[in-house]
Design a protein around this motif. Structure first.
Motif, PDB file in Angstrom:
ATOM      1  N   CYS A  10       6.622  -1.252  -6.766  1.00 28.86           N
ATOM      2  CA  CYS A  10       5.506  -0.702  -5.983  1.00 28.86           C
ATOM      3  C   CYS A  10       4.746   0.357  -6.790  1.00 28.86           C
ATOM      4  N   LEU A  11       5.478   1.193  -7.493  1.00 34.67           N
ATOM      5  CA  LEU A  11       4.834   2.235  -8.300  1.00 34.67           C
ATOM      6  C   LEU A  11       3.938   1.637  -9.383  1.00 34.67           C
ATOM      7  N   ILE A  12       4.333   0.504  -9.922  1.00 31.43           N
ATOM      8  CA  ILE A  12       3.545  -0.162 -10.964  1.00 31.43           C
ATOM      9  C   ILE A  12       2.365  -0.922 -10.363  1.00 31.43           C
ATOM     10  N   LYS A  13       2.622  -1.635  -9.271  1.00 28.13           N
ATOM     11  CA  LYS A  13       1.626  -2.536  -8.696  1.00 28.13           C
ATOM     12  C   LYS A  13       0.549  -1.828  -7.878  1.00 28.13           C
ATOM     13  N   TYR A  14       0.938  -0.794  -7.129  1.00 26.77           N
ATOM     14  CA  TYR A  14      -0.002  -0.112  -6.237  1.00 26.77           C
ATOM     15  C   TYR A  14      -0.135   1.343  -6.677  1.00 26.77           C
ATOM     16  N   ARG A  15      -1.140   1.617  -7.462  1.00 27.22           N
ATOM     17  CA  ARG A  15      -1.303   2.925  -8.112  1.00 27.22           C
ATOM     18  C   ARG A  15      -2.032   3.963  -7.266  1.00 27.22           C
ATOM     19  N   LYS A  16      -2.471   3.586  -6.078  1.00 27.00           N
ATOM     20  CA  LYS A  16      -3.249   4.522  -5.249  1.00 27.00           C
ATOM     21  C   LYS A  16      -2.401   5.233  -4.194  1.00 27.00           C
ATOM     22  N   PHE A  17      -1.101   5.002  -4.188  1.00 24.26           N
ATOM     23  CA  PHE A  17      -0.252   5.707  -3.230  1.00 24.26           C
ATOM     24  C   PHE A  17      -0.059   7.157  -3.656  1.00 24.26           C
ATOM     25  N   PRO A  18      -0.105   8.094  -2.704  1.00 28.82           N
ATOM     26  CA  PRO A  18       0.231   9.485  -3.010  1.00 28.82           C
ATOM     27  C   PRO A  18       1.705   9.557  -3.444  1.00 28.82           C
ATOM     28  N   LEU A  19       1.978  10.459  -4.367  1.00 28.54           N
ATOM     29  CA  LEU A  19       3.343  10.622  -4.867  1.00 28.54           C
ATOM     30  C   LEU A  19       3.653  12.092  -5.019  1.00 28.54           C
ATOM     31  N   ARG A  20       4.932  12.418  -4.886  1.00 31.90           N
ATOM     32  CA  ARG A  20       5.371  13.768  -5.204  1.00 31.90           C
ATOM     33  C   ARG A  20       6.824  13.721  -5.606  1.00 31.90           C
ATOM     34  N   ASP A  21       7.189  14.710  -6.404  1.00 34.38           N
ATOM     35  CA  ASP A  21       8.561  14.849  -6.861  1.00 34.38           C
ATOM     36  C   ASP A  21       8.842  16.332  -7.005  1.00 34.38           C
ATOM     37  N   PHE A  22      10.085  16.661  -7.109  1.00 31.14           N
ATOM     38  CA  PHE A  22      10.488  18.055  -7.216  1.00 31.14           C
ATOM     39  C   PHE A  22      11.302  18.239  -8.489  1.00 31.14           C
ATOM     40  N   VAL A  23      10.841  19.121  -9.346  1.00 34.94           N
ATOM     41  CA  VAL A  23      11.559  19.458 -10.563  1.00 34.94           C
ATOM     42  C   VAL A  23      11.891  20.939 -10.479  1.00 34.94           C
ATOM     43  N   LYS A  24      13.181  21.221 -10.382  1.00 31.67           N
ATOM     44  CA  LYS A  24      13.680  22.578 -10.130  1.00 31.67           C
ATOM     45  C   LYS A  24      13.021  23.089  -8.857  1.00 31.67           C
ATOM     46  N   ASP A  25      12.249  24.135  -8.915  1.00 30.27           N
ATOM     47  CA  ASP A  25      11.589  24.682  -7.726  1.00 30.27           C
ATOM     48  C   ASP A  25      10.107  24.323  -7.663  1.00 30.27           C
ATOM     49  N   GLU A  26       9.674  23.403  -8.475  1.00 33.49           N
ATOM     50  CA  GLU A  26       8.258  23.054  -8.557  1.00 33.49           C
ATOM     51  C   GLU A  26       8.003  21.670  -7.974  1.00 33.49           C
ATOM     52  N   GLU A  27       6.962  21.579  -7.166  1.00 33.37           N
ATOM     53  CA  GLU A  27       6.546  20.284  -6.632  1.00 33.37           C
ATOM     54  C   GLU A  27       5.465  19.717  -7.533  1.00 33.37           C
ATOM     55  N   ASN A  64     -10.132  -6.535  12.084  1.00 32.63           N
ATOM     56  CA  ASN A  64     -11.593  -6.507  11.954  1.00 32.63           C
ATOM     57  C   ASN A  64     -12.048  -6.250  10.515  1.00 32.63           C
ATOM     58  N   LEU A  65     -11.201  -5.579   9.738  1.00 31.71           N
ATOM     59  CA  LEU A  65     -11.510  -5.331   8.323  1.00 31.71           C
ATOM     60  C   LEU A  65     -11.094  -6.497   7.434  1.00 31.71           C
ATOM     61  N   SER A  66     -10.566  -7.565   8.037  1.00 32.76           N
ATOM     62  CA  SER A  66     -10.098  -8.768   7.336  1.00 32.76           C
ATOM     63  C   SER A  66      -8.984  -8.466   6.326  1.00 32.76           C
ATOM     64  N   VAL A  67      -8.116  -7.542   6.698  1.00 26.83           N
ATOM     65  CA  VAL A  67      -6.960  -7.221   5.869  1.00 26.83           C
ATOM     66  C   VAL A  67      -5.792  -8.054   6.382  1.00 26.83           C
ATOM     67  N   GLU A  68      -5.097  -8.731   5.480  1.00 26.23           N
ATOM     68  CA  GLU A  68      -4.007  -9.620   5.880  1.00 26.23           C
ATOM     69  C   GLU A  68      -2.660  -8.926   5.965  1.00 26.23           C
ATOM     70  N   SER A  69      -2.459  -7.887   5.160  1.00 26.80           N
ATOM     71  CA  SER A  69      -1.180  -7.180   5.193  1.00 26.80           C
ATOM     72  C   SER A  69      -1.347  -5.757   4.679  1.00 26.80           C
ATOM     73  N   LEU A  70      -0.376  -4.915   5.059  1.00 30.60           N
ATOM     74  CA  LEU A  70      -0.360  -3.514   4.629  1.00 30.60           C
ATOM     75  C   LEU A  70       0.966  -3.230   3.935  1.00 30.60           C
ATOM     76  N   ILE A  71       0.922  -2.312   2.987  1.00 30.35           N
ATOM     77  CA  ILE A  71       2.124  -1.865   2.299  1.00 30.35           C
ATOM     78  C   ILE A  71       2.404  -0.442   2.746  1.00 30.35           C
ATOM     79  N   PHE A  72       3.623  -0.180   3.198  1.00 32.19           N
ATOM     80  CA  PHE A  72       4.069   1.145   3.635  1.00 32.19           C
ATOM     81  C   PHE A  72       5.003   1.694   2.568  1.00 32.19           C
ATOM     82  N   PHE A  73       4.791   2.974   2.194  1.00 38.32           N
ATOM     83  CA  PHE A  73       5.538   3.533   1.065  1.00 38.32           C
ATOM     84  C   PHE A  73       5.659   5.041   1.214  1.00 38.32           C
TER      85      PHE A  73
END
Length: 186
Positions: A10-27, A64-73
């Motif tokens: 998913c991370l490779i295929k869908y690049r527009k998803f918001p992402l976050r990670d935590f390294v030590k005390d930093e987001e 109505n937007l003619s979308v066939e499927s959604l990806i939840f992540f």
């Protein structure tokens, strides 16, 4: 139909998803460049009515937007079903939602994306929203169409945010929102 997608795929295929990670005390976070955003609400008299209206209006909008499927992540690496949530036995709608996700093979070890066909979307949203309301860690899941034009987010209150990712989708969304029961927040 529901299809599970490995988190790394998913991370490779869908690049527009918001992402976050935590390294030590930093987001560390990423949010895609958006064209416009809209916070929407629905008039309702009860939580049961909200769940029903929310799932049907989201499904109608995407149809109505003619979308066939959604990806939840999820925007960070966490399992869909927490151990605490899975063990709760004090709220019938949550128990039913956990059972629904287990039937779909989405269990406490799954941390990837879920692709939901429009035919299953209304039922999926009902259970997805119950999980969003009942598990505070489940609050950072977004959904995106496969062409990556419209990013959605359901808040635990039942409000929904849509981020259009280009001008064409913005115009289409505004036209189609007028055909739904969604009310723009001021």
């Amino acid at each position: 139909m529901i299809e599970k997608i490995n988190r790394n795929i998913c991370l490779i295929k869908y690049r527009k998803f918001p992402l976050r990670d935590f390294v030590k005390d930093e987001e560390i976070s990423f949010y895609p460049k958006i064209y416009s955003n809209y916070w929407l609400t629905l008039e309702h008299n009860s939580q049961t009515q909200l769940i029903k209206i929310l799932s049907s209006e989201i499904t109608k909008l995407y149809k109505n937007l003619s979308v066939e499927s959604l990806i939840f992540f999820g925007d960070y690496d966490r399992n869909w079903i927490s151990k605490f949530t899975e063990e709760r036995k004090n709220y019938k709608p949550l128990i039913e939602s956990i059972d629904y996700f287990k039937e779909q093979k989405i269990n406490k070890r799954f941390n990837g994306a879920v692709k939901v066909n429009l035919t299953e979307l209304e039922k999926f949203i009902k259970h997805f929203f119950v999980l969003t309301r009942c598990d505070s860690d489940f609050a950072y899941y977004h959904f995106l169409d496969e062409k990556e034009n419209l990013l959605g987010f359901i808040h635990y209150s039942g409000e929904i945010r849509f981020d259009t990712l280009n001008e064409k989708m913005d115009k289409m969304l505004l036209e189609e929102l007028d055909k739904t029961k969604f009310v723009k927040k001021v």
